[in-house]
Design a protein around this motif. Structure first.
Motif, mmCIF file in Angstrom:
data_model
loop_
_atom_site.group_PDB
_atom_site.id
_atom_site.type_symbol
_atom_site.label_atom_id
_atom_site.label_comp_id
_atom_site.label_asym_id
_atom_site.label_seq_id
_atom_site.Cartn_x
_atom_site.Cartn_y
_atom_site.Cartn_z
ATOM 1 N N MET A 275 61.152 12.121 151.285
ATOM 2 C CA MET A 275 61.477 12.786 150.034
ATOM 3 C C MET A 275 61.958 11.756 149.021
ATOM 4 O O MET A 275 62.662 10.817 149.367
ATOM 5 N N THR A 276 61.580 11.978 147.769
ATOM 6 C CA THR A 276 62.080 11.173 146.658
ATOM 7 C C THR A 276 62.871 12.091 145.743
ATOM 8 O O THR A 276 62.388 13.136 145.336
ATOM 9 N N ILE A 277 64.083 11.670 145.436
ATOM 10 C CA ILE A 277 64.947 12.421 144.525
ATOM 11 C C ILE A 277 64.992 11.666 143.209
ATOM 12 O O ILE A 277 65.258 10.463 143.177
ATOM 13 N N ILE A 278 64.697 12.384 142.133
ATOM 14 C CA ILE A 278 64.782 11.779 140.804
ATOM 15 C C ILE A 278 66.056 12.293 140.148
ATOM 16 O O ILE A 278 66.218 13.496 139.953
ATOM 17 N N TYR A 279 66.964 11.360 139.850
ATOM 18 C CA TYR A 279 68.193 11.706 139.140
ATOM 19 C C TYR A 279 67.920 11.572 137.651
ATOM 20 O O TYR A 279 67.491 10.510 137.174
ATOM 21 N N ILE A 280 68.171 12.652 136.902
ATOM 22 C CA ILE A 280 67.904 12.674 135.462
ATOM 23 C C ILE A 280 69.250 12.753 134.736
ATOM 24 O O ILE A 280 69.933 13.782 134.781
ATOM 25 N N HIS A 281 69.625 11.651 134.104
ATOM 26 C CA HIS A 281 70.931 11.556 133.443
ATOM 27 C C HIS A 281 70.999 12.418 132.193
ATOM 28 O O HIS A 281 70.001 12.907 131.681
ATOM 29 N N GLY A 282 72.212 12.563 131.712
ATOM 30 C CA GLY A 282 72.464 13.372 130.525
ATOM 31 C C GLY A 282 72.261 12.616 129.226
ATOM 32 O O GLY A 282 71.899 11.431 129.202
ATOM 33 N N PHE A 283 72.545 13.315 128.143
ATOM 34 C CA PHE A 283 72.401 12.801 126.791
ATOM 35 C C PHE A 283 73.262 11.558 126.586
ATOM 36 O O PHE A 283 74.429 11.539 126.965
ATOM 37 N N ALA A 284 72.683 10.537 125.987
ATOM 38 C CA ALA A 284 73.374 9.291 125.632
ATOM 39 C C ALA A 284 73.982 8.599 126.848
ATOM 40 O O ALA A 284 74.981 7.905 126.758
ATOM 41 N N LEU B 138 76.830 6.680 141.702
ATOM 42 C CA LEU B 138 77.310 7.399 142.886
ATOM 43 C C LEU B 138 76.136 7.957 143.686
ATOM 44 O O LEU B 138 76.091 7.854 144.912
ATOM 45 N N PHE B 139 75.183 8.562 142.982
ATOM 46 C CA PHE B 139 74.000 9.110 143.648
ATOM 47 C C PHE B 139 73.200 8.004 144.319
ATOM 48 O O PHE B 139 72.758 8.144 145.459
ATOM 49 N N ARG B 140 73.027 6.891 143.630
ATOM 50 C CA ARG B 140 72.246 5.771 144.167
ATOM 51 C C ARG B 140 72.903 5.222 145.435
ATOM 52 O O ARG B 140 72.237 4.921 146.416
ATOM 53 N N GLU B 141 74.215 5.118 145.414
ATOM 54 C CA GLU B 141 74.955 4.606 146.561
ATOM 55 C C GLU B 141 74.769 5.519 147.782
ATOM 56 O O GLU B 141 74.587 5.048 148.897
ATOM 57 N N TYR B 142 74.807 6.822 147.579
ATOM 58 C CA TYR B 142 74.701 7.764 148.692
ATOM 59 C C TYR B 142 73.258 7.929 149.183
ATOM 60 O O TYR B 142 72.981 7.889 150.373
ATOM 61 N N PHE B 143 72.342 8.121 148.244
ATOM 62 C CA PHE B 143 70.957 8.444 148.614
ATOM 63 C C PHE B 143 70.073 7.213 148.810
ATOM 64 O O PHE B 143 68.944 7.320 149.284
ATOM 65 N N GLU B 144 70.566 6.052 148.413
ATOM 66 C CA GLU B 144 69.897 4.758 148.595
ATOM 67 C C GLU B 144 68.445 4.783 148.139
ATOM 68 O O GLU B 144 68.159 5.149 147.016
ATOM 69 N N GLU B 145 67.520 4.392 149.046
ATOM 70 C CA GLU B 145 66.131 4.237 148.588
ATOM 71 C C GLU B 145 65.403 5.551 148.361
ATOM 72 O O GLU B 145 64.289 5.555 147.843
ATOM 73 N N GLU B 146 66.022 6.663 148.690
ATOM 74 C CA GLU B 146 65.392 7.960 148.403
ATOM 75 C C GLU B 146 65.562 8.373 146.950
ATOM 76 O O GLU B 146 64.953 9.335 146.506
ATOM 77 N N ILE C 137 81.741 15.106 142.277
ATOM 78 C CA ILE C 137 80.355 15.479 142.583
ATOM 79 C C ILE C 137 79.944 14.974 143.957
ATOM 80 O O ILE C 137 79.172 15.611 144.662
ATOM 81 N N GLU C 138 80.501 13.841 144.369
ATOM 82 C CA GLU C 138 80.111 13.256 145.660
ATOM 83 C C GLU C 138 80.430 14.186 146.836
ATOM 84 O O GLU C 138 79.792 14.090 147.882
ATOM 85 N N SER C 139 81.363 15.110 146.661
ATOM 86 C CA SER C 139 81.667 16.055 147.744
ATOM 87 C C SER C 139 80.518 17.048 147.955
ATOM 88 O O SER C 139 80.493 17.763 148.962
ATOM 89 N N TYR C 140 79.552 17.076 147.044
ATOM 90 C CA TYR C 140 78.393 17.975 147.153
ATOM 91 C C TYR C 140 77.115 17.263 147.610
ATOM 92 O O TYR C 140 76.067 17.886 147.733
ATOM 93 N N PHE C 141 77.176 15.967 147.847
ATOM 94 C CA PHE C 141 75.960 15.217 148.159
ATOM 95 C C PHE C 141 75.224 15.772 149.383
ATOM 96 O O PHE C 141 74.007 15.899 149.366
ATOM 97 N N ARG C 142 75.938 16.094 150.437
ATOM 98 C CA ARG C 142 75.283 16.648 151.628
ATOM 99 C C ARG C 142 74.593 17.968 151.314
ATOM 100 O O ARG C 142 73.475 18.210 151.738
#
Length: 185
Positions: A1-10, A20-28, A172-177
């Motif tokens: 699976m590939t997860i695309i994180y889409i950041h907010g405005f500005a 934080l997402f990159r650290e947890y999900f790494e190469e996914e 937010i990291e408490s919701y990563f799982r």
């Protein structure tokens, strides 16, 4: 699976939440830094999704604020699962009064134009086809957006409403799982 994180405005694909997402999900995880011009941001995301789908990748989206708005559009278009974090529901109203804006990540400035607002209006999904494809994470003390708009629009999604918090979504990291489990199902 590939997860695309889409950041907010500005913001940026290198911002705090993206990191934080990159650290947890790494190469996914892919967290592109998107243009402030909505048409270019959507074009970049569509190209990325289409390349991944052509390779038979499972694609999941995680969108924060304006990234949540983009995620609604993209998940609806490509029938993808998406996790929305304090999503903007009517960004063309929220941003309508803004002119020059500073990027939170790198301090550069840019203009929000009427053309940008019109593009955002054009991306609005009037009726979400498969609300089960969405998990919506909201904090009630969001100082930028009214969480009730998301509750109304995404009432049949998997809703998680936390009292307090802020627009960035504290802890937010408490919701990563839970996010991974939702996207991987």
């Amino acid at each position: 699976m590939t997860i695309i994180y889409i950041h907010g405005f500005a913001s940026s694909g290198q911002g705090g939440k993206a990191s934080l997402f990159r650290e947890y999900f790494e190469e996914e995880l892919i967290a592109p830094s998107l243009s402030h011009i909505p048409k270019l941001a959507i074009d970049t995301l569509e190209q990325l999704i289409e390349v991944l789908l052509e390779k038979d990748e499972t694609v999941g989206l995680v969108g924060s604020s304006l990234g949540g708005y983009y995620s609604i559009y993209l998940a609806n278009k490509y029938d993808l699962k998406a996790v929305l974090i304090n999503p903007a529901i009517y960004p063309y109203k929220t941003l309508d009064k803004i002119g020059t804006v500073m990027n939170y990540y790198d301090g550069s400035s840019f203009e929000v134009t009427n053309e940008h607002i019109q593009t955002l209006k054009g991306l609005e999904v009037q009726e979400i086809q498969t609300q089960e494809n969405f998990m919506t994470l909201l904090q009630t003390d969001d100082e930028v957006l009214d969480y009730n708009e998301a509750v109304e629009k995404l009432s049949e999604s998997e809703l998680v409403i936390e009292e307090g918090g802020n627009h960035s979504f504290e802890n937010i990291e408490s919701y990563f799982r839970k996010i991974y489990s939702f996207l991987d199902n």
